[in-house]
Design a protein around this motif. Structure first.
Motif, PDB file in Angstrom:
ATOM      1  N   UNK A  25       0.817  -1.210   0.000  1.00  0.00           N
ATOM      2  CA  UNK A  25       0.000   0.000   0.000  1.00  0.00           C
ATOM      3  C   UNK A  25       0.850   1.259   0.000  1.00  0.00           C
ATOM      4  N   UNK A  26       1.916   1.270   0.807  1.00  0.00           N
ATOM      5  CA  UNK A  26       2.763   2.462   0.861  1.00  0.00           C
ATOM      6  C   UNK A  26       3.451   2.715  -0.479  1.00  0.00           C
ATOM      7  N   UNK A  27       3.972   1.651  -1.093  1.00  0.00           N
ATOM      8  CA  UNK A  27       4.640   1.805  -2.388  1.00  0.00           C
ATOM      9  C   UNK A  27       3.643   2.236  -3.454  1.00  0.00           C
ATOM     10  N   UNK A  28       2.458   1.643  -3.434  1.00  0.00           N
ATOM     11  CA  UNK A  28       1.440   1.972  -4.429  1.00  0.00           C
ATOM     12  C   UNK A  28       0.967   3.412  -4.277  1.00  0.00           C
ATOM     13  N   UNK A  29       0.707   3.835  -3.035  1.00  0.00           N
ATOM     14  CA  UNK A  29       0.241   5.207  -2.816  1.00  0.00           C
ATOM     15  C   UNK A  29       1.294   6.222  -3.244  1.00  0.00           C
ATOM     16  N   UNK A  30       2.559   5.913  -2.974  1.00  0.00           N
ATOM     17  CA  UNK A  30       3.629   6.814  -3.395  1.00  0.00           C
ATOM     18  C   UNK A  30       3.704   6.904  -4.918  1.00  0.00           C
ATOM     19  N   UNK A  31       3.607   5.759  -5.590  1.00  0.00           N
ATOM     20  CA  UNK A  31       3.635   5.744  -7.054  1.00  0.00           C
ATOM     21  C   UNK A  31       2.438   6.497  -7.618  1.00  0.00           C
ATOM     22  N   UNK A  32       1.289   6.297  -7.041  1.00  0.00           N
ATOM     23  CA  UNK A  32       0.065   6.958  -7.534  1.00  0.00           C
ATOM     24  C   UNK A  32       0.154   8.470  -7.395  1.00  0.00           C
ATOM     25  N   UNK A  33       0.762   8.923  -6.303  1.00  0.00           N
ATOM     26  CA  UNK A  33       0.875  10.357  -6.062  1.00  0.00           C
ATOM     27  C   UNK A  33       2.024  10.972  -6.861  1.00  0.00           C
ATOM     28  N   UNK A  34       3.134  10.247  -6.948  1.00  0.00           N
ATOM     29  CA  UNK A  34       4.343  10.810  -7.547  1.00  0.00           C
ATOM     30  C   UNK A  34       4.411  10.644  -9.051  1.00  0.00           C
ATOM     31  N   UNK A  35       3.892   9.529  -9.572  1.00  0.00           N
ATOM     32  CA  UNK A  35       4.096   9.238 -10.997  1.00  0.00           C
ATOM     33  C   UNK A  35       2.871   8.507 -11.548  1.00  0.00           C
ATOM     34  N   UNK A  36       1.720   9.203 -11.705  1.00  0.00           N
ATOM     35  CA  UNK A  36       0.502   8.527 -12.172  1.00  0.00           C
ATOM     36  C   UNK A  36       0.636   7.946 -13.574  1.00  0.00           C
ATOM     37  N   UNK A  37       1.435   8.561 -14.426  1.00  0.00           N
ATOM     38  CA  UNK A  37       1.622   8.009 -15.775  1.00  0.00           C
ATOM     39  C   UNK A  37       2.314   6.649 -15.718  1.00  0.00           C
ATOM     40  N   UNK A  38       3.303   6.527 -14.838  1.00  0.00           N
ATOM     41  CA  UNK A  38       3.983   5.239 -14.681  1.00  0.00           C
ATOM     42  C   UNK A  38       3.024   4.192 -14.130  1.00  0.00           C
ATOM     43  N   UNK A  39       2.146   4.595 -13.224  1.00  0.00           N
ATOM     44  CA  UNK A  39       1.147   3.673 -12.696  1.00  0.00           C
ATOM     45  C   UNK A  39       0.247   3.166 -13.819  1.00  0.00           C
ATOM     46  N   UNK A  40      -0.178   4.052 -14.712  1.00  0.00           N
ATOM     47  CA  UNK A  40      -1.026   3.629 -15.828  1.00  0.00           C
ATOM     48  C   UNK A  40      -0.284   2.670 -16.748  1.00  0.00           C
TER      49      UNK A  40
END
Length: 665
Positions: A312-327
Motif C-alpha cells: 500500500x505504501x509503495x502503491x500510494x507513493x507511485x500513484x501520487x508521484x508518478x501517475x503516468x507510470x502507474x497507468x
C-alpha cells in the motif's frame, strides 16, 4: 554499550526515563518475550543464538530493547550494537565492540567478554553485518562463554550456512516477526492517545504494522481523520517507504518494487512485461531473485507479493508521484493477466481474472465493487446435492420464502447451474446460480424473473434457432447478500461462462441494489434492462443485460480492457444496447449478401449493409471495423469456391464480377 545490573542501581538519569517510556509504549510480542524470558532463567540456555527478522518498521529494534530490559531485570550484563555503527569487517566489529564495552581500542574485547558470565549480546540491523557472517559464525561467536545468548535482528532470514551447520541449527532459534494482532494494535493506538472511535479506521489500512500504526496515531492525534493510507498523508507514506525500499539501490529495482505493488502476484513474466525486459531474460531473472530474497516479500502459488502495508505504501507513493507510470504498469500487467485468462481454465483462470482486476483497483469504476482484502479466500465449485439445504436457507434468509421456492425449482431443473463458494476451511460461504435457458420456454413460468426476461428479449431482438440466454439468477453470501466480497467469486465464474457458452445471445444479471451495481455493469458494457424489473417476496429486483450478437464475447473483452486504460472514462448508463444486433430471416440474409457483393468496392456502403451489424461479422471484429470485416468475409467466401472443379466457374464469375471486376462480363 555495556549495561550491567550495577548501572541500573545508580542515580536516576534521562536514559532510565527513556527506557521507562519505551516500556510503557511497548505492546504485544508475548510469545517472543516468553521465549527469551525462559532462556534467561536457565543456567545453560536452550539456545545461544536467536534470529529475529522482518521488514522495516515491524518492530525489531523495539523488541531488542524489550529483550535488553528483561536481561537487565534478570541481572545479566548486556551489550547492544547497531549494525549502522559498525564497519563491516572483523577489525571494524572489534573496534565497535571495544567502544561499547568502554575499552581502549588497543585491548582485545574478547578478553573482557570472556569473563562476563551469562552475557546477552544484542546485534541490531543485522543486514548491514552480512559481509561478516562467515567470520562471526566460525570465529567470533564460538569463543563466547557457553551461557551467552546472542540476539540478532535484521530484515533477512538466516543465511543457508546457519541452517545447514548441525551445531548452529541445534543451538539457534528463528523468529519471523509479523504484524501485531488486532487486540495488540488497539492497545498500541490507545497507548498513543487515539480515541476508540478512530481506531477501527486506522486498523483497516495499517494491517497491524507497528510503524504504520505509530505514524497514523500521530496524524489522528493531530485531529486529522485517518481512514486510509492516502488520507494519512505524504509524510506517513514517505516514512514507511524509507523503511521498506532502502534496499532498492538501482532505479530498475525501484521499478520492480513498484510493479510488485501494482500486481496481484508477480512472476518473472510479470516483471518482463511490466518493465519491458523482453530479450533481457537474465536481467528479469536477477530482479525476480532479488525480490524473492527480500524479507518484506512472500511467495504464493501464483508468484510473489509484498506485505500488505509495504504494497500500500509503495502503491500510494507511485500513484501520487508518478501517475503516468502507474497507468503504464497497470496496462502492461493487465495485458499479461488477460492473455493468461483467455488460455487457462479452472483456478488458474480465476487467479488471472483477479490479477487483471487488481491492477485497476484504484479506479472508481472498479474499486468499490470488489473486496480487495478477501480476494482469493473463497473458491467456486459445482454444488453437491448435500449443499441444497444450505443454499435454500441462504435464499430464504436474504430474499424470503417465495424466492426460496423458486430456487428449489431451479435446483431440480438445472442443478449444474449452481456453484457454491467455499472458504479455505471448506466452509460454505455463498453460492451463485448461472442459468442457461431458451427464452420463451413455457417451462420457466414459475419464475417472474424469466417472464420479465422473455418480454425484454422479445422487444429487443428475438432469439434465432440455437441461441440461448444466460441468467445470473442468484448470487449471495451466507452472511452478506450481494456484497463486494461475494462479487469477488461471482465475477470470474460469470465471465468464464460468458466467454465459453456456445450460442449465447443475451446475458442478464439480477440485482436488488440496482443503483449501486449499475455503474459497475455499465462500465463493462451491460445496459439497464428497463422494463425487466420484477418483484418477489416483497422485494423489487432489476437487471443488467448484454446482447452478445451486438458485441460478441471476444470483442466485448477487448473493448472493456480498452476502457480501463482511458483516464477519466465515465460510461453512460443505458436502458438498451447502443448497437442492437440485426437478426435476419433466411430471405433477408440472401438479399443482404447479394447487395454486399454489389457494394464490395465501396467500404462505406458495405459498412451500412445489415450484415455489418450481424453476429457473423461482429464475432470477429470491433464495431468500428465492421465494414472491413464484412469485406474480408465476402472475399473469404468467394475464395472457398476456388480449387473445386465443379465450383471453379462459379468462383471466376463471382470474383471477376465483384471482387476484382473484369472490363467485361
Amino acid at each position: 554499550m555495556l549495561e550491567s545490573p550495577a548501572n541500573s542501581a545508580a542515580e536516576p538519569r534521562v536514559a532510565q526515563r527513556l527506557e521507562q517510556a519505551r516500556q510503557r509504549r511497548f505492546v504485544g510480542r508475548r510469545g517472543e518475550l516468553e521465549l527469551f524470558r525462559a532462556a534467561l532463567r536457565e543456567e545453560e540456555p536452550p539456545f545461544n543464538l536467536l534470529f529475529v527478522y522482518g521488514p522495516g518498521g515491524i518492530g525489531k529494534t523495539a523488541l531488542l530493547q524489550a529483550f535488553q530490559h528483561l536481561a537487565s531485570e534478570a541481572g545479566r550484563p548486556t551489550v547492544y550494537l547497531d549494525g549502522h555503527d559498525v564497519q563491516p569487517s572483523p577489525h571494524g566489529f572489534t573496534i565497535a565492540l571495544a567502544q561499547a564495552l568502554g575499552l581502549p581500542e588497543d585491548l582485545d574485547p574478547l578478553n573482557r567478554l570472556g569473563v562476563l558470565e551469562r552475557l546477552v549480546l544484542l546485534l541490531d540491523t543485522w543486514e548491514t553485518l552480512e559481509p561478516l557472517q562467515d567470520w562471526l559464525r566460525t570465529h567470533f561467536l564460538p569463543l563466547l562463554p557457553a551461557n551467552t545468548i546472542t540476539v540478532v535482528a535484521g530484515r533477512n532470514a538466516p543465511a543457508e550456512q546457519w541452517r545447514s551447520d548441525p551445531g548452529w541449527a541445534e543451538l539457534s532459534r528463528v523468529i519471523s516477526l509479523r504484524n501485531l494482532r488486532p487486540e495488540e494494535s488497539r492497545a498500541l493506538l490507545a497507548a498513543r492517545g487515539v480515541p476508540a472511535d478512530q481506531q477501527e479506521d486506522i486498523l483497516r489500512f495499517t494491517y497491524g504494522h507497528p510503524l504504520a500504526l505509530s505514524l497514523a496515531a500521530e496524524v489522528a492525534c493531530a485531529d486529522r481523520i485517518v481512514e486510509d493510507l492516502g488520507a494519512a498523508g505524504p509524510e506517513v507514506v514517505s516514512a514507511l517507504l524509507h523503511r521498506f525500499v532502502s534496499s532498492a539501490t538501482t532505479p530498475l529495482r525501484r521499478q520492480a518494487l513498484e510493479a510488485c505493488s501494482v500486481a496481484y502476484r508477480t512472476t518473472q513474466a510479470t516483471l518482463t512485461a511490466a518493465l519491458q525486459l523482453q530479450g533481457r531474460d537474465e536481467t528479469a531473472r536477477e530482479l525476480f531473485e532479488w525480490l524473492r530474497g527480500l524479507s518484506m516479500m512472500e511467495q504464493g502459488q501464483h508468484g510473489l507479493f509484498p506485505h500488505d502495508i509495504v504494497r500500500d505504501a509503495t502503491f500510494q507513493d507511485l500513484r501520487r508521484r508518478h501517475p503516468d507510470q502507474l497507468r503504464r504498469l497497470s496496462r502492461r500487467i493487465a495485458s499479461v493477466e488477460s492473455n493468461r485468462f483467455l488460455r487457462s481454465q479452472g483456478p488458474e483462470q480465476h487467479a488471472a481474472f483477479w490479477g487483471m482486476l487488481y491492477v485497476r483497483r484504484h479506479l472508481p469504476s472498479v474499486g468499490p465493487f470488489y473486496d480487495w482484502t478477501t480476494m482469493g479466500r473463497a473458491f467456486a465449485q459445482p454444488a453437491r446435492p448435500e449443499d441444497r439445504e444450505q443454499i435454500l436457507t441462504m435464499v430464504e434468509r436474504h430474499e424470503g420464502r417465495e424466492s426460496a421456492v423458486v430456487a428449489e425449482r431451479w435446483f431440480q431443473q438445472q442443478p449444474q447451474a449452481f456453484q457454491v463458494f467455499r472458504s479455505l476451511g471448506d466452509e460454505l460461504a455463498g453460492f451463485a446460480c448461472h442459468l442457461l435457458v431458451d427464452a420463451g420456454d413455457e417451462g420457466y413460468v414459475f419464475d417472474p424473473a424469466l417472464a420479465a426476461i422473455n418480454e425484454y428479449v422479445r422487444r429487443h431482438g428475438p432469439l434465432r434457432r440455437g441461441e440461448r440466454v444466460s441468467v445470473h439468477r442468484y448470487w449471495m453470501g451466507r452472511d452478506n447478500y450481494q456484497s463486494a466480497a461475494v462479487h469477488n467469486t461471482t465475477a470470474p465464474t460469470a465471465v468464464t461462462q460468458w466467454m465459453a457458452a456456445s450460442g449465447l445471445a443475451w446475458s442478464f444479471v439480477v440485482l436488488r441494489d440496482v443503483d449501486f451495481w449499475l455503474p459497475n455493469f455499465a462500465f463493462i458494457g451491460f445496459c439497464r434492462a428497463e422494463g425487466a424489473d420484477f418483484s418477489l417476496g416483497g422485494y423489487q429486483y432489476g437487471m443488467a443485460a448484454h446482447d452478445w450478437r451486438a458485441e460478441p464475447p471476444r470483442v466485448w473483452w477487448e473493448a472493456t480492457g480498452r476502457r480501463y486504460d482511458e483516464p477519466g472514462y465515465e460510461p453512460a448508463i443505458l436502458d438498451r444496447p447502443i448497437e442492437p444486433v440485426v437478426v435476419l430471416s433466411q430471405s433477408e440474409f440472401g438479399d443482404a449478401v447479394r447487395q454486399a457483393y454489389r457494394d464490395y468496392a465501396r467500404r462505406d456502403a458495405v459498412a451500412a449493409n445489415p450484415l455489418a451489424r450481424s453476429r457473423l461479422v461482429l464475432e470477429g471484429s470491433s464495431p468500428r471495423d465492421a465494414g472491413a470485416a464484412l469485406q474480408a468475409l465476402l472475399r473469404e467466401a468467394a475464395e472457398s469456391l476456388r480449387g473445386h472443379p465443379r465450383d471453379e466457374k462459379l468462383y471466376r464469375a463471382l470474383w471477376h464480377t465483384y471482387i476484382e471486376p473484369a472490363p467485361t462480363q
